[in-house]
Every structure is written in C-alpha cells, then in structure tokens.
Write a protein that holds these residues in place. Structure first.
Motif, PDB file in Angstrom:
ATOM      1  N   PRO A 203      -2.423  -7.227  -7.784  1.00 23.26           N
ATOM      2  CA  PRO A 203      -2.268  -7.425  -9.232  1.00 23.26           C
ATOM      3  C   PRO A 203      -3.207  -6.515 -10.014  1.00 23.26           C
ATOM      4  N   ASN A 204      -2.721  -5.969 -11.107  1.00 23.98           N
ATOM      5  CA  ASN A 204      -3.549  -5.160 -11.993  1.00 23.98           C
ATOM      6  C   ASN A 204      -4.351  -6.023 -12.970  1.00 23.98           C
ATOM      7  N   THR A 205      -3.950  -7.283 -13.125  1.00 22.45           N
ATOM      8  CA  THR A 205      -4.645  -8.207 -14.010  1.00 22.45           C
ATOM      9  C   THR A 205      -4.859  -9.534 -13.301  1.00 22.45           C
ATOM     10  N   THR A 206      -5.807 -10.325 -13.792  1.00 22.91           N
ATOM     11  CA  THR A 206      -6.071 -11.649 -13.247  1.00 22.91           C
ATOM     12  C   THR A 206      -4.997 -12.625 -13.735  1.00 22.91           C
ATOM     13  N   PRO A 207      -4.916 -13.826 -13.129  1.00 19.13           N
ATOM     14  CA  PRO A 207      -3.937 -14.810 -13.622  1.00 19.13           C
ATOM     15  C   PRO A 207      -4.138 -15.168 -15.090  1.00 19.13           C
ATOM     16  N   GLU A 208      -5.369 -14.987 -15.598  1.00 22.19           N
ATOM     17  CA  GLU A 208      -5.622 -15.279 -17.014  1.00 22.19           C
ATOM     18  C   GLU A 208      -5.243 -14.115 -17.920  1.00 22.19           C
ATOM     19  N   GLY A 209      -4.801 -12.997 -17.345  1.00 22.73           N
ATOM     20  CA  GLY A 209      -4.392 -11.855 -18.147  1.00 22.73           C
ATOM     21  C   GLY A 209      -5.481 -10.828 -18.374  1.00 22.73           C
ATOM     22  N   ARG A 210      -6.663 -11.035 -17.779  1.00 23.15           N
ATOM     23  CA  ARG A 210      -7.736 -10.052 -17.939  1.00 23.15           C
ATOM     24  C   ARG A 210      -7.576  -8.916 -16.930  1.00 23.15           C
ATOM     25  N   ASP A 211      -8.236  -7.818 -17.204  1.00 24.07           N
ATOM     26  CA  ASP A 211      -8.180  -6.640 -16.332  1.00 24.07           C
ATOM     27  C   ASP A 211      -8.794  -6.961 -14.970  1.00 24.07           C
ATOM     28  N   ASP A 212      -8.162  -6.468 -13.902  1.00 23.50           N
ATOM     29  CA  ASP A 212      -8.653  -6.683 -12.533  1.00 23.50           C
ATOM     30  C   ASP A 212      -8.987  -5.322 -11.926  1.00 23.50           C
ATOM     31  N   PRO A 213     -10.237  -4.872 -12.056  1.00 21.92           N
ATOM     32  CA  PRO A 213     -10.596  -3.538 -11.551  1.00 21.92           C
ATOM     33  C   PRO A 213     -10.374  -3.391 -10.040  1.00 21.92           C
ATOM     34  N   GLN A 214     -10.640  -4.436  -9.274  1.00 20.71           N
ATOM     35  CA  GLN A 214     -10.459  -4.341  -7.823  1.00 20.71           C
ATOM     36  C   GLN A 214      -8.987  -4.177  -7.461  1.00 20.71           C
ATOM     37  N   GLY A 215      -8.121  -4.920  -8.146  1.00 21.62           N
ATOM     38  CA  GLY A 215      -6.697  -4.781  -7.894  1.00 21.62           C
ATOM     39  C   GLY A 215      -6.188  -3.406  -8.266  1.00 21.62           C
ATOM     40  N   ARG A 216      -6.652  -2.882  -9.395  1.00 23.92           N
ATOM     41  CA  ARG A 216      -6.212  -1.554  -9.811  1.00 23.92           C
ATOM     42  C   ARG A 216      -6.698  -0.478  -8.843  1.00 23.92           C
ATOM     43  N   GLN A 217      -7.886  -0.679  -8.289  1.00 18.25           N
ATOM     44  CA  GLN A 217      -8.396   0.298  -7.323  1.00 18.25           C
ATOM     45  C   GLN A 217      -7.531   0.346  -6.074  1.00 18.25           C
ATOM     46  N   LEU A 218      -7.059  -0.817  -5.618  1.00 15.64           N
ATOM     47  CA  LEU A 218      -6.177  -0.841  -4.449  1.00 15.64           C
ATOM     48  C   LEU A 218      -4.844  -0.144  -4.746  1.00 15.64           C
ATOM     49  N   ASN A 219      -4.389  -0.225  -5.968  1.00 15.22           N
ATOM     50  CA  ASN A 219      -3.104   0.385  -6.316  1.00 15.22           C
ATOM     51  C   ASN A 219      -3.178   1.903  -6.427  1.00 15.22           C
ATOM     52  N   ARG A 220      -4.344   2.433  -6.720  1.00 12.30           N
ATOM     53  CA  ARG A 220      -4.499   3.894  -6.803  1.00 12.30           C
ATOM     54  C   ARG A 220      -4.629   4.431  -5.378  1.00 12.30           C
ATOM     55  N   ARG A 221      -3.547   4.994  -4.872  1.00 13.16           N
ATOM     56  CA  ARG A 221      -3.526   5.400  -3.466  1.00 13.16           C
ATOM     57  C   ARG A 221      -2.476   6.466  -3.240  1.00 13.16           C
ATOM     58  N   VAL A 222      -2.594   7.172  -2.115  1.00 13.36           N
ATOM     59  CA  VAL A 222      -1.551   8.082  -1.647  1.00 13.36           C
ATOM     60  C   VAL A 222      -1.084   7.544  -0.297  1.00 13.36           C
ATOM     61  N   GLN A 223       0.198   7.289  -0.197  1.00 13.36           N
ATOM     62  CA  GLN A 223       0.786   6.679   0.994  1.00 13.36           C
ATOM     63  C   GLN A 223       1.472   7.754   1.838  1.00 13.36           C
ATOM     64  N   ILE A 224       1.170   7.754   3.132  1.00 14.77           N
ATOM     65  CA  ILE A 224       1.789   8.694   4.067  1.00 14.77           C
ATOM     66  C   ILE A 224       2.684   7.911   5.014  1.00 14.77           C
ATOM     67  N   LEU A 225       3.943   8.302   5.087  1.00 18.63           N
ATOM     68  CA  LEU A 225       4.922   7.645   5.964  1.00 18.63           C
ATOM     69  C   LEU A 225       5.305   8.602   7.086  1.00 18.63           C
ATOM     70  N   ILE A 226       5.128   8.151   8.316  1.00 18.71           N
ATOM     71  CA  ILE A 226       5.571   8.898   9.499  1.00 18.71           C
ATOM     72  C   ILE A 226       6.862   8.237   9.956  1.00 18.71           C
ATOM     73  N   GLY A 227       7.996   8.837   9.606  1.00 21.56           N
ATOM     74  CA  GLY A 227       9.286   8.207   9.839  1.00 21.56           C
ATOM     75  C   GLY A 227       9.743   8.315  11.279  1.00 21.56           C
ATOM     76  N   LEU A 228      10.884   7.680  11.539  1.00 24.39           N
ATOM     77  CA  LEU A 228      11.499   7.773  12.860  1.00 24.39           C
ATOM     78  C   LEU A 228      12.132   9.151  13.047  1.00 24.39           C
ATOM     79  N   PRO A 229      12.031   9.734  14.221  1.00 26.14           N
ATOM     80  CA  PRO A 229      12.663  11.041  14.459  1.00 26.14           C
ATOM     81  C   PRO A 229      14.167  10.960  14.240  1.00 26.14           C
ATOM     82  N   HIS A 230      14.743  12.024  13.725  1.00 28.46           N
ATOM     83  CA  HIS A 230      16.188  12.076  13.507  1.00 28.46           C
ATOM     84  C   HIS A 230      16.878  12.174  14.860  1.00 28.46           C
ATOM     85  N   LYS A 231      17.918  11.357  15.023  1.00 29.08           N
ATOM     86  CA  LYS A 231      18.694  11.413  16.269  1.00 29.08           C
ATOM     87  C   LYS A 231      19.640  12.609  16.232  1.00 29.08           C
TER      88      LYS A 231
END
Length: 234
Positions: A203-231
């Motif tokens: 979550p980017n915000t807490t249940p009360e609607g306030r800013d959640d810095p820890q949640g926003r930090q987890l969302n700032r990311r680069v995701q690398i996917l190693i897919g299945l080889p093509h048949k």
C-alpha cells in the motif's frame, strides 16, 4: 470315627434349632392407584456413602505426552533450484545461492521473478544508474546466465505519487537503463516496459489515508523476469 460323625450331626441339628427360633418379618406390598408419571424423581446420596467428584483429565484418555512439541520450519533457501533442468551442472550451487540472495520467486506462468529496489539503483527522480548499482546488477546478470535460452523482460515500477504520465515515463527509462546494463554483461536482449504505479506490491498509504513511506519504497523497483524458453515450432 463313629464318635466324630455323631458330633457333626449333633452340631448341625443345633444350628437348625437356633435358626428356627429367629423372628421372621413378612413384607407387605401396598399398591397405589395414583399415577407416578408426573411425580418428580430425585436422587439423594445414601447416608454414609463416600462422595464422588468428577474432574477433567489433562489430556484425552488420561495420557500425557512426555516429549516436547515439534514444529516444522522452512529452511533458509529453496530445496530445489527453480527450473533446475535448464541450469548447467557446473552452475547449480551458484544458481541456488543467487536465487536465495535475490529472493527469486516463481510466477504463475513459471517465470523466475526478481525485484531490484529502485532506491538502490537510482537517485531520486533519476533514471541514470548509480555507481553502487553495479553489485546487484552483476548478481542478476549471473543468474540470467544460468538460464541461457530463457527470454528476458524488464519492468519498471514506481510508487503512487505523481501522475500516470510522469510515472510511466520514469519507470520506462529506468527499465531501459537496467536492460542495457544486463545486455552489456550477458549479451542478452530484454523486452522493456514501464508500468508506473499500476502494479504495487504494498500500500502507498496507511488504512487511515496517511502517506506510507515504507510501502512506497517497496513499490519503487525494477522487476526482472526470466521466462520459459520458447518451444520449437512456436
């Protein structure tokens, strides 16, 4: 011998005579014409009878375990390498260590996914890789080498602040920077996409609607996917 037999006979006769002298009490049965269906029944203790107390047993059947409780815990790393058949035998141990260190997970379509925190790779609001980003990118590149024929995808993600247009552009630039770094290390091309704030992992915000810095930090990311080889044939 004859005298002994007469003595026994005399003793038995004396017992019979004394028994006959005991008083005999006759029992009289009185029948009542009243129905007992509506008469309440009460149970009372007999005078002088020992008291009885019921208490719960500590365990079923009265038996108590003499051994300690046993709990099952997961080991520190995966028991088997993800998609082990694709990994050369010489790289099995290294691949297992990298999967654990990079916290790799399997997606529903069996791709291997790792997240690199954007705060480690980039400065605030920037898409140029920092100098200390080389270490995590090197580990990601070594993991990619273990899956030589797998297709690669790099996805950029931001937190919930800012407009979609701003976050989409920033996340795309960051994904492109990571893809270029991986290509220089592995020689492998990756498809690139900027998803902005559309796929948060916290979550980017807490249940009360306030800013959640820890949640926003987890969302700032680069995701690398190693897919299945093509048949073949596809």
């Amino acid at each position: 011998m004859v005298r002994q037999r007469w003595a026994v006979v005399a003793a038995m006769a004396a017992l019979l005579v004394s028994a006959a002298a005991w008083p005999v009490h006759a029992l009289e049965v009185v029948r009542s014409g009243r129905s007992l269906a509506a008469v309440p029944t009460q149970l009372t203790s007999a005078p002088g009878a020992p008291s009885t107390a019921l208490s719960a047993q500590g365990a079923a059947g009265g038996s108590v375990s003499s051994t300690r409780d046993t709990t099952l815990q997961r080991s520190g790393g995966p028991q088997t390498i993800l998609r082990e058949a694709e990994v050369p035998k010489a790289r099995l141990a290294q691949t297992r260590a990298l999967l654990v260190e990079l916290k790799a997970r399997s997606t529903p379509d069996q791709a291997i996914s790792i997240d690199l925190p954007a705060d480690v790779l980039f400065d605030f609001d920037k898409s140029e890789l920092r100098a200390d980003a080389a270490a995590p990118l090197h580990k990601a590149g070594e993991l990619i080498k273990s899956y030589a024929t797998a297709p690669l995808t790099v996805l950029g993600h931001t937190d919930g602040k800012g407009t979609d247009a701003y976050n989409d552009a920033l996340s795309l630039r960051r994904a492109e920077a990571v893809a270029r770094a991986l290509h220089s290390q592995t020689g492998r091309q990756a498809s690139v996409q900027g998803l902005g704030k559309r796929q948060p992992v916290a979550p980017n915000t807490t249940p009360e609607g306030r800013d959640d810095p820890q949640g926003r930090q987890l969302n700032r990311r680069v995701q690398i996917l190693i897919g299945l080889p093509h048949k073949e044939g596809r």
